[in-house]
Design a protein around this motif. Structure first.
Motif, PDB file in Angstrom:
ATOM      1  N   TYR A  89       0.826  -1.210   0.000  1.00  0.00           N
ATOM      2  CA  TYR A  89       0.000   0.000   0.000  1.00  0.00           C
ATOM      3  C   TYR A  89       0.863   1.263   0.000  1.00  0.00           C
ATOM      4  N   TYR A  90       1.807   1.351   0.933  1.00  0.00           N
ATOM      5  CA  TYR A  90       2.613   2.569   1.039  1.00  0.00           C
ATOM      6  C   TYR A  90       3.609   2.700  -0.115  1.00  0.00           C
ATOM      7  N   ALA A  91       4.222   1.583  -0.524  1.00  0.00           N
ATOM      8  CA  ALA A  91       5.132   1.640  -1.672  1.00  0.00           C
ATOM      9  C   ALA A  91       4.356   1.965  -2.937  1.00  0.00           C
ATOM     10  N   GLY A  92       3.148   1.410  -3.058  1.00  0.00           N
ATOM     11  CA  GLY A  92       2.332   1.636  -4.248  1.00  0.00           C
ATOM     12  C   GLY A  92       1.901   3.080  -4.402  1.00  0.00           C
ATOM     13  N   ILE A  93       1.598   3.763  -3.284  1.00  0.00           N
ATOM     14  CA  ILE A  93       1.198   5.172  -3.334  1.00  0.00           C
ATOM     15  C   ILE A  93       2.289   6.008  -4.004  1.00  0.00           C
ATOM     16  N   TYR A  94       3.532   5.808  -3.569  1.00  0.00           N
ATOM     17  CA  TYR A  94       4.635   6.563  -4.142  1.00  0.00           C
ATOM     18  C   TYR A  94       4.953   6.091  -5.560  1.00  0.00           C
ATOM     19  N   PHE A  95       4.831   4.793  -5.793  1.00  0.00           N
ATOM     20  CA  PHE A  95       5.120   4.224  -7.107  1.00  0.00           C
ATOM     21  C   PHE A  95       4.257   4.879  -8.187  1.00  0.00           C
ATOM     22  N   LEU A  96       2.971   5.065  -7.900  1.00  0.00           N
ATOM     23  CA  LEU A  96       2.037   5.615  -8.895  1.00  0.00           C
ATOM     24  C   LEU A  96       2.281   7.091  -9.170  1.00  0.00           C
ATOM     25  N   ASN A  97       3.125   7.741  -8.389  1.00  0.00           N
ATOM     26  CA  ASN A  97       3.489   9.126  -8.670  1.00  0.00           C
ATOM     27  C   ASN A  97       4.558   9.228  -9.749  1.00  0.00           C
ATOM     28  N   TYR A  98       5.223   8.108 -10.055  1.00  0.00           N
ATOM     29  CA  TYR A  98       6.317   8.117 -11.026  1.00  0.00           C
ATOM     30  C   TYR A  98       6.091   7.157 -12.192  1.00  0.00           C
ATOM     31  N   PHE A  99       5.227   6.165 -12.000  1.00  0.00           N
ATOM     32  CA  PHE A  99       4.951   5.180 -13.043  1.00  0.00           C
ATOM     33  C   PHE A  99       3.445   5.036 -13.218  1.00  0.00           C
ATOM     34  N   SER A 100       3.047   4.408 -14.324  1.00  0.00           N
ATOM     35  CA  SER A 100       1.623   4.181 -14.596  1.00  0.00           C
ATOM     36  C   SER A 100       1.115   2.963 -13.819  1.00  0.00           C
ATOM     37  N   SER A 101      -0.208   2.797 -13.813  1.00  0.00           N
ATOM     38  CA  SER A 101      -0.819   1.651 -13.142  1.00  0.00           C
ATOM     39  C   SER A 101      -0.390   0.338 -13.788  1.00  0.00           C
ATOM     40  N   LYS A 102      -0.286   0.330 -15.111  1.00  0.00           N
ATOM     41  CA  LYS A 102       0.114  -0.887 -15.811  1.00  0.00           C
ATOM     42  C   LYS A 102       1.569  -1.232 -15.542  1.00  0.00           C
ATOM     43  N   LYS A 103       2.402  -0.208 -15.332  1.00  0.00           N
ATOM     44  CA  LYS A 103       3.788  -0.468 -14.960  1.00  0.00           C
ATOM     45  C   LYS A 103       3.844  -1.127 -13.582  1.00  0.00           C
ATOM     46  N   LEU A 104       2.966  -0.711 -12.684  1.00  0.00           N
ATOM     47  CA  LEU A 104       2.942  -1.326 -11.357  1.00  0.00           C
ATOM     48  C   LEU A 104       2.596  -2.812 -11.463  1.00  0.00           C
ATOM     49  N   LEU A 105       1.613  -3.141 -12.300  1.00  0.00           N
ATOM     50  CA  LEU A 105       1.260  -4.550 -12.498  1.00  0.00           C
ATOM     51  C   LEU A 105       2.421  -5.321 -13.102  1.00  0.00           C
ATOM     52  N   THR A 106       3.172  -4.686 -13.992  1.00  0.00           N
ATOM     53  CA  THR A 106       4.333  -5.338 -14.600  1.00  0.00           C
ATOM     54  C   THR A 106       5.398  -5.620 -13.549  1.00  0.00           C
ATOM     55  N   PHE A 107       5.722  -4.613 -12.730  1.00  0.00           N
ATOM     56  CA  PHE A 107       6.689  -4.808 -11.647  1.00  0.00           C
ATOM     57  C   PHE A 107       6.206  -5.914 -10.704  1.00  0.00           C
ATOM     58  N   TYR A 108       4.946  -5.841 -10.330  1.00  0.00           N
ATOM     59  CA  TYR A 108       4.391  -6.758  -9.323  1.00  0.00           C
ATOM     60  C   TYR A 108       4.420  -8.211  -9.811  1.00  0.00           C
ATOM     61  N   PHE A 109       3.836  -8.466 -10.979  1.00  0.00           N
ATOM     62  CA  PHE A 109       3.711  -9.850 -11.427  1.00  0.00           C
ATOM     63  C   PHE A 109       5.024 -10.422 -11.965  1.00  0.00           C
ATOM     64  N   LEU A 110       5.847  -9.604 -12.599  1.00  0.00           N
ATOM     65  CA  LEU A 110       7.155 -10.124 -13.018  1.00  0.00           C
ATOM     66  C   LEU A 110       8.058 -10.350 -11.801  1.00  0.00           C
ATOM     67  N   GLY A 111       7.899  -9.529 -10.768  1.00  0.00           N
ATOM     68  CA  GLY A 111       8.625  -9.779  -9.521  1.00  0.00           C
ATOM     69  C   GLY A 111       8.215 -11.107  -8.917  1.00  0.00           C
ATOM     70  N   ILE A 112       6.919 -11.422  -8.980  1.00  0.00           N
ATOM     71  CA  ILE A 112       6.404 -12.697  -8.477  1.00  0.00           C
ATOM     72  C   ILE A 112       6.976 -13.862  -9.280  1.00  0.00           C
ATOM     73  N   ILE A 113       7.020 -13.715 -10.600  1.00  0.00           N
ATOM     74  CA  ILE A 113       7.536 -14.785 -11.469  1.00  0.00           C
ATOM     75  C   ILE A 113       9.031 -14.986 -11.253  1.00  0.00           C
ATOM     76  N   ILE A 114       9.795 -13.886 -11.250  1.00  0.00           N
ATOM     77  CA  ILE A 114      11.247 -13.983 -11.045  1.00  0.00           C
ATOM     78  C   ILE A 114      11.549 -14.544  -9.656  1.00  0.00           C
ATOM     79  N   GLY A 115      10.792 -14.104  -8.654  1.00  0.00           N
ATOM     80  CA  GLY A 115      10.998 -14.619  -7.294  1.00  0.00           C
ATOM     81  C   GLY A 115      10.777 -16.115  -7.218  1.00  0.00           C
ATOM     82  N   ALA A 116       9.750 -16.625  -7.903  1.00  0.00           N
ATOM     83  CA  ALA A 116       9.473 -18.062  -7.909  1.00  0.00           C
ATOM     84  C   ALA A 116      10.592 -18.834  -8.589  1.00  0.00           C
ATOM     85  N   LEU A 117      11.105 -18.309  -9.692  1.00  0.00           N
ATOM     86  CA  LEU A 117      12.188 -18.992 -10.414  1.00  0.00           C
ATOM     87  C   LEU A 117      13.476 -19.008  -9.593  1.00  0.00           C
TER      88      LEU A 117
END
Length: 299
Positions: A89-117
């Motif tokens: 929540y707190y990281a996302g608030i600041y994140f959306l001030n510099y990146f788009s909503s779709k960029k947040l989803l890209t960071f989030y889900f690719l982070g999940i995929i890379i973390g699993a690998l």
């Protein structure tokens, strides 16, 4: 406005961060209820979860490839999901001030995929885990760390105000959590800590590449756009509506059209961001916060 309309309005106006948190919380509650039912009726409790958690064995993963995403919506307990969602929540608030909503989803889900690998690789690479039995990965921590480290890399010197700690630089928080994960590897949940580090590494590298003009995840973002469009009812409604064109009548009066100066808008954004870097986010006025939030949504 009835309860259903209020809920629909809240859903439509919610940020992508709030929607991700809502989905995680709803899934957590659902599985809590399932566990309660299976306990009361003495049913096999792991029947559903074993198809959603991410395994360390490559052979098992082949039979449930969807688990590289679904594992992130499962959490081991209240503290697990609470800590993840608060950071998101707190990281996302600041994140959306510099990146788009779709960029947040890209960071989030690719982070999940890379973390699993990284989790799978660590359990199959290091000798310390050779005698380990069945092991599964759950939780959104890798995606959360990707978002947190991503925005901390973008604006490392931005200060935020924390309870009992006062004003502290953003990158201090990200660095502290990364160091904690490294230190805790020998003491338990090693795979989980490796997954966190994998997500953090991706968030750092992706932000650095974006700063150099290289969008290394553009293909994945296009996939997200396509997936979201499947559930976009407004586009479906527009597709079924018949468009009627009317011939415009010439007006004897000239109408002045307001011109939005992009340079002035960017200058105002830069001034607000400079204020955040020096005095923290809490120093902004309500008008400045609203302007910055709207500018993030327009990207």
């Amino acid at each position: 406005m009835g309860p259903a309309d209020k809920f629909r309005y809240k859903l439509q106006t919610a940020t992508v961060v709030e929607k991700l948190i809502a989905i995680n919380v709803l899934v957590f509650i659902l599985f809590f209820l399932i566990k309660t039912i299976t306990f009361l009726f003495k049913l096999p409790s792991d029947f559903i979860t074993e198809w959603l958690v991410f395994p360390k064995e490559i052979g098992e993963f082949v039979f449930k490839p969807w688990s590289i995403i679904t594992y992130s919506f499962l959490h081991s307990g209240i503290w697990h999901i609470l800590s993840n969602m608060l950071i998101l929540y707190y990281a996302g608030i600041y994140f959306l001030n510099y990146f788009s909503s779709k960029k947040l989803l890209t960071f989030y889900f690719l982070g999940i995929i890379i973390g699993a690998l990284v989790y799978m690789l660590s359990y199959n690479l290091f000798p310390a885990f050779e005698a380990t039995g069945k092991s599964y990965l759950v939780g959104a921590s890798a995606g959360v760390m990707s978002v947190l480290v991503g925005v901390a890399t973008k604006v490392p010197n931005m200060r935020i105000r924390l309870m009992f700690l006062g004003s502290i630089k953003f990158w201090y928080i990200a660095a502290f959590l990364v160091v904690i994960d490294i230190i805790q590897i020998p003491f338990g949940n090693a795979g989980g800590h490796f997954a966190h580090l994998g997500g953090a590494f991706f968030g750092y590298m992706y932000t650095k590449q974006l700063a150099q003009g290289n969008d290394i995840a553009s293909g994945f973002e296009k996939f997200i756009n396509w997936f979201i469009s499947l559930f976009d009812s407004s586009k479906k409604q527009k597709a079924t509506m018949k468009t009627v064109y009317k011939k415009k009548r010439a007006s004897p009066y000239k109408t002045k059209v307001p011109i939005i100066n992009k340079d002035e808008k960017q200058q105002k954004i830069d001034a607000i961001l400079d204020k955040i870097s020096t005095s923290g986010y809490d120093s902004l006025t309500k008008q400045e916060k609203d302007f910055l939030f709207q500018a993030g949504k327009d990207k």
